[in-house]
Design a protein around this motif. Structure first.
Motif, short mmCIF file in Angstrom:
data_model
loop_
_atom_site.label_atom_id
_atom_site.label_comp_id
_atom_site.label_asym_id
_atom_site.label_seq_id
_atom_site.Cartn_x
_atom_site.Cartn_y
_atom_site.Cartn_z
N GLU A 138 0.82 -1.21 0.00
CA GLU A 138 0.00 0.00 0.00
C GLU A 138 0.87 1.27 0.00
O GLU A 138 0.58 2.21 -0.74
CB GLU A 138 -0.93 0.02 1.22
N ALA A 139 1.92 1.30 0.78
CA ALA A 139 2.76 2.49 0.89
C ALA A 139 3.48 2.81 -0.42
O ALA A 139 3.89 3.96 -0.63
CB ALA A 139 3.77 2.32 2.02
N ASP A 140 3.62 1.83 -1.29
CA ASP A 140 4.38 2.03 -2.53
C ASP A 140 3.51 2.23 -3.77
O ASP A 140 4.03 2.41 -4.88
CB ASP A 140 5.31 0.85 -2.76
N ILE A 141 2.18 2.18 -3.61
CA ILE A 141 1.30 2.38 -4.76
C ILE A 141 1.59 3.76 -5.35
O ILE A 141 1.60 4.76 -4.64
CB ILE A 141 -0.20 2.30 -4.34
N PRO A 142 1.81 3.85 -6.66
CA PRO A 142 2.07 5.15 -7.30
C PRO A 142 0.76 5.91 -7.55
O PRO A 142 0.31 6.05 -8.69
CB PRO A 142 2.78 4.76 -8.60
N TRP A 143 0.15 6.40 -6.49
CA TRP A 143 -1.19 6.99 -6.56
C TRP A 143 -1.30 8.08 -7.61
O TRP A 143 -2.33 8.17 -8.30
CB TRP A 143 -1.62 7.51 -5.18
N SER A 144 -0.30 8.90 -7.77
CA SER A 144 -0.39 10.00 -8.74
C SER A 144 -0.20 9.52 -10.18
O SER A 144 -0.37 10.30 -11.11
CB SER A 144 0.65 11.08 -8.42
N GLU A 145 0.13 8.24 -10.34
CA GLU A 145 0.35 7.69 -11.67
C GLU A 145 -0.65 6.57 -12.01
O GLU A 145 -0.39 5.76 -12.90
CB GLU A 145 1.77 7.14 -11.78
N ILE A 146 -1.79 6.55 -11.31
CA ILE A 146 -2.82 5.55 -11.61
C ILE A 146 -3.54 5.98 -12.89
O ILE A 146 -3.96 7.14 -13.03
CB ILE A 146 -3.81 5.39 -10.44
N ALA A 147 -3.71 5.06 -13.82
CA ALA A 147 -4.25 5.39 -15.14
C ALA A 147 -5.72 5.79 -15.13
O ALA A 147 -6.11 6.69 -15.86
CB ALA A 147 -4.04 4.20 -16.09
N PHE A 148 -6.55 5.12 -14.33
CA PHE A 148 -7.99 5.31 -14.43
C PHE A 148 -8.62 5.45 -13.05
O PHE A 148 -8.23 4.78 -12.10
CB PHE A 148 -8.63 4.13 -15.17
N ARG A 149 -9.65 6.29 -12.96
CA ARG A 149 -10.32 6.51 -11.67
C ARG A 149 -10.97 5.24 -11.15
O ARG A 149 -11.05 5.04 -9.93
CB ARG A 149 -11.33 7.65 -11.78
N SER A 150 -11.47 4.38 -12.03
CA SER A 150 -12.09 3.13 -11.56
C SER A 150 -11.06 2.26 -10.84
O SER A 150 -11.39 1.58 -9.87
CB SER A 150 -12.73 2.38 -12.73
N ILE A 151 -9.83 2.27 -11.31
CA ILE A 151 -8.77 1.49 -10.66
C ILE A 151 -8.37 2.13 -9.34
O ILE A 151 -8.18 1.45 -8.33
CB ILE A 151 -7.55 1.35 -11.60
N GLU A 152 -8.27 3.45 -9.32
CA GLU A 152 -7.94 4.14 -8.07
C GLU A 152 -9.01 3.86 -7.01
O GLU A 152 -8.69 3.54 -5.86
CB GLU A 152 -7.83 5.65 -8.30
N ARG A 153 -10.27 3.93 -7.39
CA ARG A 153 -11.36 3.65 -6.44
C ARG A 153 -11.31 2.21 -5.96
O ARG A 153 -11.53 1.93 -4.79
CB ARG A 153 -12.70 3.96 -7.07
N THR A 154 -11.03 1.28 -6.87
CA THR A 154 -10.92 -0.13 -6.49
C THR A 154 -9.82 -0.32 -5.46
O THR A 154 -10.00 -1.00 -4.44
CB THR A 154 -10.67 -1.00 -7.74
N LEU A 155 -8.66 0.27 -5.70
CA LEU A 155 -7.53 0.14 -4.77
C LEU A 155 -7.85 0.78 -3.42
O LEU A 155 -7.54 0.21 -2.37
CB LEU A 155 -6.27 0.75 -5.37
N ARG A 156 -8.47 1.93 -3.42
CA ARG A 156 -8.80 2.59 -2.15
C ARG A 156 -9.81 1.75 -1.36
O ARG A 156 -9.68 1.59 -0.15
CB ARG A 156 -9.31 4.00 -2.39
N HIS A 157 -10.81 1.20 -2.04
CA HIS A 157 -11.75 0.29 -1.36
C HIS A 157 -11.01 -0.92 -0.78
O HIS A 157 -11.28 -1.33 0.35
CB HIS A 157 -12.83 -0.21 -2.33
N TYR A 158 -10.10 -1.47 -1.56
CA TYR A 158 -9.36 -2.67 -1.12
C TYR A 158 -8.63 -2.41 0.19
O TYR A 158 -8.73 -3.20 1.13
CB TYR A 158 -8.37 -3.10 -2.21
N TYR A 159 -7.89 -1.31 0.27
CA TYR A 159 -7.11 -1.06 1.49
C TYR A 159 -8.01 -0.71 2.67
O TYR A 159 -7.73 -1.13 3.80
CB TYR A 159 -6.05 0.01 1.23
#
Length: 183
Positions: A138-159
């Motif tokens: 989680e600490a190493d996810i490149p949040w500012s380089e995530i390609a799509f909002r659906s993927i960012e939302r999925t990752l945030r839900h996951y953590y």
């Protein structure tokens, strides 16, 4: 759509009899061409608490990070699509688990589906559509380089879910961004 895929004549955009929406209709042969949303399916593949991600080698969002995902093919289930896309993009084998996120993205006529999955081994490498593939804490996810909002939302839900120890299905719609960032 400009031309009929059956006879090659130019099509008209009109509401056919018995329908309520405009469709591409061929005045020469009478074919009605329905265009339906595309289904994008992917996997949130886990290995010892880390998530498998791919850096895109194709547009849209070349060079940005995503989960392995892509368009569903005819004659496959959504779970089969998740496994196939993970194999194609990350050369990785997974055991597909439960459906995890389902997002409607009406402004681009897509539905994004992500399954939780278990990576079966560490034998992975970039496929043709990926520049690199890596496992992230989680600490190493490149949040500012995530390609799509659906993927960012999925990752945030996951953590968030992992911290709670609860794994609900997440659904919703992703609306057009004010800043025109891709979904």
């Amino acid at each position: 759509m400009k031309y009929c895929s059956n006879c090659g004549a130019e099509v008209d955009l009109l509401v056919p009899p018995g329908d309520s929406l405009p469709r591409h209709v061929c005045p020469a042969c009478g074919s009605i061409h329905y265009q339906n949303p595309k289904v994008v399916v992917g996997a949130l593949a886990e290995w010892e608490g880390r998530i498998l991600m791919c850096r895109r080698a194709i547009e849209p969002r070349h060079g940005f990070w995503t989960l392995p995902a892509g368009f569903m093919e005819n004659a496959e289930t959504t779970a089969e699509a998740a496994a196939r896309e993970t194999l194609e993009e990350a050369c990785a084998r997974i055991q597909v688990g439960e459906l995890y996120t389902l997002f409607d993205i009406p402004h681009i006529s897509q539905v994004h589906i992500v399954y939780r999955a278990r990576l079966l081994d560490l034998d992975f490498r970039p496929g043709e559509e990926s520049l690199e593939v890596a496992l992230f804490d989680e600490a190493d996810i490149p949040w500012s380089e995530i390609a799509f909002r659906s993927i960012e939302r999925t990752l945030r839900h996951y953590y968030e879910d992992r911290r709670r120890g609860d794994w609900p299905l997440h659904t919703g719609s992703i609306l057009p961004p004010a800043d025109h960032r891709p979904v």
